[in-house]
Scaffold this active site. Structure first.
Site, short mmCIF file in Angstrom:
data_model
loop_
_atom_site.label_atom_id
_atom_site.label_comp_id
_atom_site.label_asym_id
_atom_site.label_seq_id
_atom_site.Cartn_x
_atom_site.Cartn_y
_atom_site.Cartn_z
N GLY A 245 0.84 -1.21 0.00
CA GLY A 245 0.00 0.00 0.00
C GLY A 245 0.87 1.25 0.00
O GLY A 245 2.09 1.17 0.11
N GLY B 127 2.73 3.54 1.50
CA GLY B 127 3.30 3.68 2.83
C GLY B 127 3.91 5.05 3.06
O GLY B 127 4.23 5.42 4.18
N LYS C 96 4.57 12.22 -2.62
CA LYS C 96 5.38 11.06 -2.21
C LYS C 96 6.41 11.54 -1.20
O LYS C 96 7.17 12.48 -1.49
CB LYS C 96 6.05 10.47 -3.45
CG LYS C 96 6.82 9.19 -3.18
CD LYS C 96 7.32 8.59 -4.50
CE LYS C 96 8.25 7.42 -4.24
NZ LYS C 96 8.82 6.89 -5.47
N ASP D 88 9.01 5.33 7.95
CA ASP D 88 8.73 6.69 8.44
C ASP D 88 7.84 7.49 7.50
O ASP D 88 7.47 8.63 7.80
CB ASP D 88 10.04 7.45 8.70
CG ASP D 88 10.88 7.58 7.43
OD1 ASP D 88 10.42 7.13 6.35
OD2 ASP D 88 11.99 8.13 7.51
N GLY D 89 7.53 6.93 6.34
CA GLY D 89 6.64 7.63 5.41
C GLY D 89 7.31 8.78 4.68
O GLY D 89 6.65 9.56 3.99
N ARG E 224 3.91 13.56 -7.68
CA ARG E 224 3.91 12.64 -8.82
C ARG E 224 2.56 12.69 -9.52
O ARG E 224 1.52 12.76 -8.88
CB ARG E 224 4.19 11.22 -8.30
CG ARG E 224 4.21 10.17 -9.36
CD ARG E 224 4.97 8.95 -8.89
NE ARG E 224 4.25 8.19 -7.87
CZ ARG E 224 4.76 7.09 -7.30
NH1 ARG E 224 5.95 6.65 -7.62
NH2 ARG E 224 4.06 6.44 -6.39
N ARG F 271 -1.98 -0.79 -9.65
CA ARG F 271 -0.86 -1.70 -9.94
C ARG F 271 -1.36 -3.12 -10.07
O ARG F 271 -2.48 -3.44 -9.63
CB ARG F 271 0.11 -1.65 -8.74
CG ARG F 271 0.58 -0.27 -8.39
CD ARG F 271 0.61 -0.07 -6.87
NE ARG F 271 0.76 1.36 -6.56
CZ ARG F 271 1.92 1.98 -6.47
NH1 ARG F 271 3.02 1.30 -6.63
NH2 ARG F 271 1.97 3.27 -6.23
N ASP G 130 4.07 -4.74 -7.57
CA ASP G 130 3.46 -3.50 -7.05
C ASP G 130 4.05 -2.28 -7.73
O ASP G 130 3.60 -1.16 -7.50
CB ASP G 130 3.65 -3.40 -5.53
CG ASP G 130 5.10 -3.57 -5.11
OD1 ASP G 130 5.70 -4.59 -5.47
OD2 ASP G 130 5.64 -2.66 -4.45
N ASP H 110 7.90 4.24 -10.35
CA ASP H 110 8.78 3.92 -9.23
C ASP H 110 10.25 3.93 -9.63
O ASP H 110 10.85 2.90 -9.89
CB ASP H 110 8.38 2.59 -8.59
CG ASP H 110 8.35 2.76 -7.09
OD1 ASP H 110 9.29 3.38 -6.56
OD2 ASP H 110 7.40 2.29 -6.44
P1 AMP Z 1 9.03 0.67 -3.21
O1 AMP Z 1 10.24 -0.18 -3.02
O2 AMP Z 1 9.29 2.13 -3.24
O3 AMP Z 1 8.19 0.21 -4.34
O4 AMP Z 1 8.15 0.47 -1.89
C1 AMP Z 1 7.65 -0.77 -1.48
C2 AMP Z 1 6.65 -0.58 -0.36
O5 AMP Z 1 7.29 -0.01 0.79
C3 AMP Z 1 5.51 0.35 -0.68
O6 AMP Z 1 4.36 -0.14 -0.03
C4 AMP Z 1 5.95 1.66 -0.10
O7 AMP Z 1 4.87 2.51 0.21
C5 AMP Z 1 6.65 1.20 1.16
N1 AMP Z 1 7.68 2.16 1.60
C6 AMP Z 1 8.83 2.46 0.98
N2 AMP Z 1 9.53 3.39 1.68
C7 AMP Z 1 8.80 3.69 2.77
C8 AMP Z 1 8.97 4.57 3.88
N3 AMP Z 1 10.05 5.35 4.01
N4 AMP Z 1 8.00 4.60 4.81
C9 AMP Z 1 6.91 3.84 4.70
N5 AMP Z 1 6.69 2.99 3.69
C10 AMP Z 1 7.61 2.90 2.73
MG MG Z 2 6.60 0.97 -5.25
#
Ligand code: AMP
Ligand code: MG
Length: 491
Positions: free
Chosen positions: A88, A90, A111, A123-124, A174, A181, A250, A260
């Site tokens: 989801g 995140g 983002k 940490d989002g 973005r 996805r 995803d 991404d």
């Molecule tokens: P990604 O590798 O960017 O495709 O991210 C994979 C998953 O990890 C997705 O669900 C992102 O929302 C979550 N995610 C990546 N980085 C963070 C972060 N710093 N804090 C929270 N969720 C994250």
């Molecule tokens: Mg991603």
């Protein structure tokens, strides 16, 4: 000046189990980096307002524009082949959807906008480096004519983000045709929520493939269209040497846009086994594996559609298999058409196969720069010394017999010489977001707060095909000491 965006939100019409409603978490000190004026215009947004203090606050998540109905969407996915039942957004928040001047619907998403119910302990947030990388590379891809999510703006957060060390934080805005996805479908299949799958198919068909609504089985038609889109997208990636780095399910969109930009990179010298991503230790997502990976991911999508396609599972399987089996041919066709254009031929005939394979083998053996080799060929399409990248790039002696053969092939191909060279220049960019340039721009911004190299690079990459000898530094391959061998996801 307007504090409102003309939102027209449709994802919220789906049931509550598709998303969580929540606002971005404000940051300590928003600061502007860049607003993409051309894109703002296409979206009918006020670029001057986006660049203002209030606009910057909005882009940092500190101020919600009127009409925003912020949500984080849920999905699942296969990451490096391993199943993760819930992912989801995140660290992303969808502010809402707008209709662009082209009549198309676009998501506007922040983002790095703070934690959500899908953060799984993260940490989002997003560090500045990865935000700049995504801005540079996604906009470069767009200028190359490759379907992609876009970057509307980047702002600093005025807060540190803690990874290996403390880094400045940033937020990217973005823009995407949608953020649905393969993993969104997988999330609902894993819960046997067939009703949700039906609603999702209806939604994607309405938003992206309206012609499929007329078909007897819209889900099959949608799958077929997605297969075609991904086959073409993979051909485009291969033809410019783009390596995505994290082709998890995803990170693959139903709309057919590239999404991404984590540890992505463009290849300098040609080597099909090239991997840059520090998290891809097995080389699963190496350059040469990308089309096969897309095919695998599409099979995961097809699985989720079986219960929607037909009550009889056998029948559904036959339908899904038919679309999936079309992938290799569709990829090959798009790749061959593109390769023909790159080599200055109207089309690739069967007797050109050897010409292509020997060219690639030669480049691999000689560690030839992928981008400049094609560009140099365009110079050589006219007799006499080439005016373009001759100073930057000369073929080694090993290429002579091949070049002779290529000349014979183009002579037999009906196009005027000048026309051929013009078309080859159009098919072969000279400015790509080379890794050492991206790394240099990020480094200047992160360690010295100097955003000039970032701006110059983004500006330069807007015209990837127009060579300018004054700007050779943007075209040349890295020197030995400039070569970047790994890129980090930076999450
Ligand atoms: P990604 O590798 O960017 O495709 O991210 C994979 C998953 O990890 C997705 O669900 C992102 O929302 C979550 N995610 C990546 N980085 C963070 C972060 N710093 N804090 C929270 N969720 C994250
Ligand atoms: Mg991603």
């Amino acid at each position: 000046m307007s504090d409102s965006i003309n939102f027209d939100n449709s994802y919220l019409e789906l049931p509550g189990r598709f998303y969580s409603k929540l606002a971005p978490t404000p940051v300590a000190g928003p600061g502007p980096i860049r607003v993409n004026r051309a894109l703002a215009e296409q979206l009918d947004l006020d670029a001057a307002w986006l660049s203002s203090e209030q606009g910057t606050e909005m882009l940092a998540g500190n101020r919600l524009p009127d009409g925003a109905e912020p949500i984080a969407t849920v999905y699942a996915g296969h990451q490096f082949g391993g199943w993760v039942p819930q992912l989801g957004d995140g660290r992303a928040i969808l502010l809402g959807e707008v209709i662009g001047r082209d009549g198309q619907r676009y998501d506007i998403q922040l983002k790095g906008s703070g934690p959500t119910p899908y953060s799984r302990g993260g940490d989002g947030r997003a560090p500045l480096g990865p935000v700049l990388r995504e801005y540079i590379v996604s906009e470069a891809m767009s200028a190359l004519g490759i379907p992609t999510t876009r970057s509307l703006a980047a702002v600093t957060s005025g807060e540190p983000v803690y990874r290996q060390a403390a880094e400045p934080g940033a937020v990217l805005t973005r823009v995407a045709r949608s953020h649905i996805r393969i993993g969104t479908f997988q999330y609902f299949l894993a819960r046997q929520d067939i009703e949700a799958l039906r609603l999702l198919v209806d939604y994607v068909v309405r938003r992206h493939y309206p012609a499929a609504a007329e078909a007897e089985i819209p889900a099959q038609e949608m799958l077929d269209a997605v297969v075609t889109g991904q086959a073409r997208l993979m051909a485009q990636w291969q033809l410019v040497g783009f390596i995505h780095g994290v082709m998890n399910t995803d990170n693959m969109l139903l709309s057919g846009e590239t999404i991404d930009y984590g540890p992505c990179a463009f290849m300098d010298h040609f080597d099909p086994s090239t991997v840059f991503s520090s998290i891809d230790r097995q080389g699963r997502y190496a350059y040469g594996n990308q089309p096969g990976t897309a095919h695998w991911n599409l099979a995961r999508l097809a699985q989720t559609l079986l219960p929607v396609m037909h009550a009889d599972e056998e029948q559904a399987l036959v339908m899904a298999q038919e679309s999936l089996d079309a992938f290799p041919d569709r990829f090959q066709q798009a790749y061959r058409d593109g390769m023909a254009r790159k080599l200055g031929l109207n089309s690739l005939q069967a007797d050109h196969d050897e010409l292509v394979s020997e060219w690639l083998e030669l480049m691999a053996r000689e560690s030839t720069d992928f981008t400049l080799a094609f560009r140099r060929l365009a110079d050589l399409a006219l007799p006499g010394p080439g005016p373009d990248v001759a100073g930057l790039f000369e073929f080694s002696e090993a290429f002579s017999p091949w070049l002779e053969r290529w000349r014979q092939c183009i002579e037999a191909d009906p196009q005027s010489l000048a026309e051929r060279r013009g078309r080859m220049y159009e098919a072969n960019p000279v400015f790509i977001p080379r890794n050492h340039l991206v790394a240099g721009a990020i480094d200047a911004a992160v360690s010295e707060g100097d955003f000039e190299p970032f701006h110059r690079l983004v500006d330069r990459l807007e015209q990837p095909h127009d060579y300018d000898p004054q700007q050779e530094d943007f075209a040349r391959p890295p020197r030995k000491d400039e070569i970047v061998t790994t890129t980090f996801c930076g999450t």
